[in-house]
Write a protein that holds these residues in place. Structure first.
Motif, mmCIF file in Angstrom:
data_model
loop_
_atom_site.group_PDB
_atom_site.id
_atom_site.type_symbol
_atom_site.label_atom_id
_atom_site.label_comp_id
_atom_site.label_asym_id
_atom_site.label_seq_id
_atom_site.Cartn_x
_atom_site.Cartn_y
_atom_site.Cartn_z
ATOM 1 N N VAL C 62 0.994 -1.121 0.040
ATOM 2 C CA VAL C 62 0.055 -0.088 0.111
ATOM 3 C C VAL C 62 0.783 1.030 -0.089
ATOM 4 O O VAL C 62 0.697 2.267 -1.004
ATOM 5 N N SER C 63 1.612 1.403 0.847
ATOM 6 C CA SER C 63 2.517 2.391 1.116
ATOM 7 C C SER C 63 3.265 2.864 -0.077
ATOM 8 O O SER C 63 3.654 4.007 -0.348
ATOM 9 N N ARG C 64 3.815 1.911 -0.851
ATOM 10 C CA ARG C 64 4.820 2.351 -1.885
ATOM 11 C C ARG C 64 3.925 2.902 -3.057
ATOM 12 O O ARG C 64 4.446 3.800 -4.028
ATOM 13 N N SER C 65 2.586 3.218 -2.889
ATOM 14 C CA SER C 65 1.833 4.174 -3.805
ATOM 15 C C SER C 65 1.966 5.409 -3.500
ATOM 16 O O SER C 65 1.509 6.253 -4.227
ATOM 17 N N VAL C 66 2.480 5.894 -2.407
ATOM 18 C CA VAL C 66 2.707 7.228 -2.187
ATOM 19 C C VAL C 66 4.254 7.592 -2.130
ATOM 20 O O VAL C 66 5.095 6.811 -1.715
ATOM 21 N N VAL C 67 4.377 8.502 -2.975
ATOM 22 C CA VAL C 67 5.664 9.038 -3.368
ATOM 23 C C VAL C 67 6.494 9.813 -2.360
ATOM 24 O O VAL C 67 5.771 10.596 -1.828
ATOM 25 N N ASP C 68 7.692 9.667 -1.986
ATOM 26 C CA ASP C 68 8.539 10.542 -0.814
ATOM 27 C C ASP C 68 8.302 12.123 -1.413
ATOM 28 O O ASP C 68 8.446 12.246 -2.725
ATOM 29 N N SER C 69 8.425 13.009 -0.508
ATOM 30 C CA SER C 69 8.162 14.490 -1.082
ATOM 31 C C SER C 69 9.244 14.635 -2.005
ATOM 32 O O SER C 69 9.070 15.477 -2.944
ATOM 33 N N GLY C 70 10.585 14.396 -1.461
ATOM 34 C CA GLY C 70 11.922 14.828 -2.207
ATOM 35 C C GLY C 70 11.744 14.275 -3.714
ATOM 36 O O GLY C 70 12.053 15.223 -4.658
ATOM 37 N N PHE C 72 8.898 13.692 -5.307
ATOM 38 C CA PHE C 72 7.982 14.176 -6.122
ATOM 39 C C PHE C 72 8.490 15.498 -6.316
ATOM 40 O O PHE C 72 8.146 16.050 -7.491
ATOM 41 N N LYS C 73 9.084 16.246 -5.697
ATOM 42 C CA LYS C 73 9.443 17.679 -6.052
ATOM 43 C C LYS C 73 10.569 17.489 -7.254
ATOM 44 O O LYS C 73 10.418 18.371 -8.150
ATOM 45 N N ARG C 74 11.208 16.620 -7.236
ATOM 46 C CA ARG C 74 12.210 16.297 -8.424
ATOM 47 C C ARG C 74 11.617 15.961 -9.646
ATOM 48 O O ARG C 74 12.002 16.248 -10.784
ATOM 49 N N ALA C 75 10.555 15.089 -9.661
ATOM 50 C CA ALA C 75 9.993 14.425 -10.854
ATOM 51 C C ALA C 75 8.402 14.623 -10.633
ATOM 52 O O ALA C 75 7.664 13.832 -10.839
ATOM 53 N N PRO C 76 7.827 16.003 -10.544
ATOM 54 C CA PRO C 76 6.388 16.045 -10.550
ATOM 55 C C PRO C 76 5.428 15.595 -11.444
ATOM 56 O O PRO C 76 4.593 15.005 -11.472
ATOM 57 N N PHE C 77 6.278 15.717 -12.672
ATOM 58 C CA PHE C 77 5.330 15.311 -13.826
ATOM 59 C C PHE C 77 5.193 13.960 -13.900
ATOM 60 O O PHE C 77 3.813 13.402 -13.985
ATOM 61 N N ILE C 78 5.900 13.220 -13.844
ATOM 62 C CA ILE C 78 5.790 11.510 -13.884
ATOM 63 C C ILE C 78 4.917 11.045 -12.796
ATOM 64 O O ILE C 78 4.155 10.298 -12.848
#
Lengths: 366, 426, 223
Positions: C62-70, C72-78
């Motif tokens: 379950v938890s792998r579906s949530v990306v870490d914020s760092g 996310f900031k580096r690759a928001p598009f994908i």
């Protein structure tokens, strides 16, 4: 002969008024999707139309198509049009029998060679001509012989248009449609099981009016009547869009008139005029009476799966396929898995211990 | 010319040996989304796509596909599969050894859950077996096996350091005491570069009143076999520790701060020798935390300088020792701030996984340090604390290279400086 | 299409034999792939565990579906487009009434559908997000570098069912049996390709996430 009379004269004789005739012409014009400006032209054409000779051949059929046309409750203009044509041969209806009947057909063919219309209901068996014969003549022979001098052929009903019920799997008689045999004459398919009577006479009227055959779709159907799907013209369509469906024939949804898709309605894939023309003097039509469309005006509709299964449900024996697949998959998966284990254990057994003396310290210089 | 002992056939064979169910699940799941690149400091600091972690495991993927999948086997028969060649491994060698510290950050980010760094470790087995390991690591491994330490430190050197410490502090540093509860291991770097650690150990054990010892036969904790990626070499080195601990009949073996040494002795060791240990392995931070929690470790005074903690990958992200250093730090520091991405998502110093022992990687390692540099610039601290001798060395070097004047301190040392005995500092 | 005399024949074929063939290949393929994985096995781990495996393994699924914020900031598009794509795809797949009917017929499971206008909107968003991801793949240096023919094949066979579904729903191809037939056929194509490509991630990601989560759990690392 009777056919020297024009259509209008014939109608007048039967008590149809000018007003009634014009009303019919208006309806016919709109039915054929022609602009209102065409009404006088249609009227004019019909007024002067000569009675055409029609030879009606009934092959592997149930007479339902003829019944659809003939059993109209009260006299209608459609019926009158039908009365107007010179039906020179129809072995169910004609008084003559045996040689006399066949004589009538031969005579009509000779007299109106190149001008008569052939209406066919029923499919033609090719597996064995003995499955269906008339006066000892096989259906195939009679079709070929009769069509030879015809101006055009109208295949009335799904059996003659696409093979219909006789052709349904496993097609024991080798039944085929008219259009698969007749290649050198125009064939108009008027499918339906049975077709809407108005559509049958509409096609005849078109022929009478314009002396030509109407524009047809890929399946040989007149576009004016078969151009739109049941689904697109269905009064229950808004429920489909809203996601409101009857799930059984007597649930709340069914009572509220919700969409019948889940109950197997084939309206989305069926092209016919039922939703607009309706049946029995515009009383009702299948979907209005609470039953899904069967798709009867489509080729092979008998073989297109259960009438009560939604269109999106696969039709084959997928449970069996899945069962075999699971068994095969487990067997092959085990085989592949054990082969992999063998590959790996042989790699492990071939392992030779690495020691620091094994490194070739000169390799970078090479 | 005769065939070299290590060759491509052995390399491929080693890769075949490495593939297990998780590996197959990982390769089956990769969708080439590219997110692992964003987790890897060698990509983020160079912008070179070849450093994308999943690309680094391409040799292993090829072996998996052609040997362990039905479609791959068919492709192999038809000649459509991409083979693993000596040239391929030579091309991949810098990606596997210079451009990866086995920090495991990619394994945390991968949306399908692939443990990519675990697979890179596996690729190293194939690299070693085909003689594609870098010179620096071969040298370290050879010294580790032949001399007993990757830095070539012999027992005599340790004894000299011990003598020094004992003389300076008046503490006793026991060697080869049979029946002691704890056997401490050291890393070469601690012996040579950071002897303060040994002193700290002595203070800590003294205050906690625990019996401990060093082993003259097994004092070295680091394991070059793990870094170069050879289970055979690693096993030989682990066996020494196990033998030493069994000989002294200790209950616990203490891993030093050094990160990969902890991975080697704590997690990999039992699997290398194929059995459970007759002793427990505890990281020094775990021990300190436990002692502190149970009140056996009293400290006084606090650091009021602004400081932060660099999480060593092998101890935190891959070792599960995350809360302990924070509890310990908060005990002795008033202005402890976290870097962005701190904890299990922290960025590697750039020198782990054998990179620091591989001179060829110096240039890219310094480039990769830019990540740590910008993290540090964000928090603007006066002191940088860590818990790994290797990280410490790499951090010091990187800071110096970037003209950043931040002292790097080992956490155990910092704690030991604040130890008190009967209200008196020791 | 010579083997079909008309669109209805084609529709009957795709709903019948073709579906069975595709289902057969899909199921066999999945079994082979999954058994290939599991039968490879894992070595027994002799290290002393700090935590358990099962719970953290399941949690990681379950938890792998949530990306870490760092990241996310580096690759928001994908990340954003990836979420949008998967969410819209599942809305279309699981909440369009004809699809629910299919699932109900095959698995005996049923749930309420969504109004078709909503499903239609989700389809459009899914199509746009797929196109955006293709564009991203063709332009982003890492993705360009990583991509193989398989990535593009998979994109194509995933895109087709959405496109044909949209076309069929809006009756943009005449006659409808052809449009519906093409939609079902494109799904069958997807089913056949599924077990032999990265599409398998839809199944194996649970295995991959579990293994990694279990490994982390054993070491006492929160997943």
């Amino acid at each position: 002969m009777m056919n020297k009379k024009t259509l209008f004269e014939s109608l007048q004789q039967q008590g149809v008024t000018r007003r009634g005739f014009m009303k019919y012409c208006t309806a016919l014009t709109s039915l054929m999707a022609l602009p209102p400006s065409m009404i006088p032209i249609v009227a004019n054409a019909l007024e002067s139309a000569k009675r055409p000779s029609v030879i009606w051949l009934s092959f592997q059929e149930c007479t339902g198509c003829a019944e659809s046309l003939l059993r109209s409750h009260s006299p209608t203009v459609e019926g009158l049009i039908f009365d107007h044509i010179s039906l020179d041969y129809q072995h169910t209806l004609q008084a003559a029998a045996g040689d006399a009947a066949e004589h009538a057909r031969e005579q009509a063919m000779k007299e109106h060679y190149g001008k008569y219309l052939v209406v066919v209901d029923g499919s033609i068996p090719l597996a064995d001509p003995g499955y269906s014969t008339i006066a000892g003549i096989s259906n195939l022979d009679m079709l070929n012989e009769t069509v030879a001098g015809a101006a055009a052929v109208i295949a009335v009903g799904t059996c003659s248009a696409y093979g219909g019920l006789p052709m349904a799997d496993p097609n024991p008689t080798g039944a085929v449609s008219v259009s698969s045999l007749v290649k050198d004459k125009p064939v108009i398919n008027v499918p339906g099981c049975p077709p809407i009577p108005t559509v049958i006479t509409g096609v005849l009227a078109h022929y009478l009016t314009f002396g030509s055959i109407p524009e047809l779709d890929d399946l040989g159907r007149p576009k004016v009547f078969y151009g739109q799907s049941i689904h697109d013209r269905c009064y229950r369509r808004p429920f489909y869009d809203k996601g409101l469906f009857a799930e059984t024939f007597d649930d709340e949804g069914a009572k509220k008139g919700w969409c019948l898709y889940r109950l197997g309605c084939k309206g989305p894939m069926t092209y016919n005029a039922c939703a607009t023309l309706k049946w029995n003097q515009q009383t009702s039509w299948p979907v209005e009476s609470g039953h899904g469309c069967l798709g009867c005006s489509e080729p092979n509709f008998w073989d297109a799966g259960s009438f009560y299964k939604a269109l999106s449900i696969p039709d084959g024996d997928y449970a069996k396929a899945a069962g075999y697949a699971v068994a095969t998959g487990v067997a092959l998966g085990a085989a592949a898995g054990f082969a992999n284990q063998k590959t790996k254990s042989s790699a492990v057994s071939q392992h030779t211990k690495v020691t620091v003396d094994d490194f070739d310290m000169n390799k970078d210089k090479k | 010319m005769s065939t070299p002992v290590l060759n491509i056939t052995k390399g491929i064979n080693a890769l075949k040996e490495q593939i297990d169910a998780p590996t197959a699940a990982f390769f089956s799941s990769c969708v080439h989304c590219g997110l692992c690149a964003e987790a890897c400091l060698f990509y983020t600091e160079t912008n070179e796509p070849k450093y994308t972690p999943i690309n680094k495991v391409e040799p292993l993927r090829r072996v998996w596909e052609s040997e362990y999948t039905l479609l791959g086997k068919v492709k192999k028969i038809l000649g459509l599969s991409k083979p693993v060649t000596d040239e391929l491994l030579a091309e991949w060698e810098p990606l596997i050894y210079d451009g990866c510290t086995l920090c495991g950050r990619c394994s945390m980010v991968c949306p399908v859950g692939n443990d990519i760094s675990g697979m890179i470790r596996k690729v190293r087995e194939g690299m070693v077996a085909s003689d594609h390991a870098p010179e620096g690591l071969i040298g370290a491994s050879t010294r580790a096996v032949k001399i007993g330490s990757p830095m070539g430190i012999r027992l005599k050197a340790l004894q000299a350091q011990i003598k020094h410490i004992e003389k300076d502090t008046g503490l006793t540093i026991p060697i080869d005491v049979e029946g002691a509860d704890y056997m401490a291991l050291l890393s070469s770097m601690e012996i040579i570069n950071f002897p303060e650690y040994i002193e700290s150990l002595a203070k800590i054990f003294k205050q906690a009143n625990l019996s401990w010892t060093l082993s003259s036969e097994a004092f070295e904790a680091t394991n070059s076999g793990i870094q170069i990626g050879s289970s055979d070499i690693a096993r030989e080195l682990i066996q020494r520790v196990v033998d030493g601990a069994e000989k002294l009949k200790v209950k616990y073996v203490i891993s030093p701060e050094c990160g990969h040494a902890f991975t080697a002795i704590r997690w990999d060791g039992p699997n290398l020798i194929g059995k459970t240990y007759p002793f427990k392995v505890v990281h020094i931070l775990e021990l300190l935390d436990e002692l502190q929690q149970s009140g056996r470790l009293k400290t006084s005074g606090v650091e009021d300088k602004k400081l932060t903690f660099h999480d060593p990958c092998q101890i935190v992200r891959k070792g599960g020792v995350e809360a302990q250093p924070r509890r310990l730090l908060n005990q002795v520091a008033t202005d402890f701030v976290e870097m962005s991405d701190a904890g299990k998502m922290n960025w590697c110093c750039g020198g782990g996984g054998g990179v620091s022992a591989n001179e060829r990687a110096d240039e890219i390692r310094l480039k990769a340090f830019n990540r740590k540099k910008s993290q540090l610039e964000e928090v603007d601290v006066e002191v940088l604390v860590t818990a790994c001798a290797n990280c410490r060395l790499i951090l010091e070097e990187g800071l110096e290279e970037n003209n950043m004047d931040i002292p790097v301190v080992g956490l155990s040392e910092l704690i030991s400086e604040h130890l008190v005995e009967d209200g008196e500092k020791i | 299409m010579e083997m079909f005399s008309n669109a209805n024949d084609f529709l009957i074929w795709v709903r019948g034999d073709a579906f069975n063939i595709a289902l057969f290949i899909l199921i066999i393929g999945i079994f082979i792939r999954v058994m290939e994985i599991f039968l490879l096995g894992r070595k027994k781990d002799f290290s002393e565990p700090r935590g358990t495996e099962w719970g953290p393994g399941l949690k990681n699924i379950v938890s792998r579906s949530v990306v870490d914020s760092g990241t996310f900031k580096r690759a928001p598009f994908i990340v954003i487009v990836g979420y949008i794509w998967h969410i819209c795809f599942f809305i279309v797949l699981l909440f369009f009434v004809p699809h629910i009917e299919l699932i109900n017929a095959m698995l005996g499971l049923q749930w309420p559908g969504l109004p078709s206008q909503l499903v239609d909107a989700a389809t459009v968003i899914a199509i746009v997000s797929l196109i955006a991801m293709l564009w991203h793949r063709l332009t982003h240096p890492v993705l360009k570098f990583l991509s193989t023919y398989e990535d593009y094949l998979v994109w194509f066979v995933t895109f087709l069912p959405l496109l044909t579904g949209y076309i069929a729903f809006h009756r943009m191809i005449d006659p409808y049996p052809l449009a519906l037939g093409l939609h079902i056929f494109s799904v069958e194509l997807l089913m056949v390709v599924f077990p032999f490509t990265k599409l398998m991630h839809a199944i194996t990601l649970f295995i991959a996430r579990w293994y990694t989560g279990a490994m982390m759990g054993r070491k006492g690392i929160e997943s």
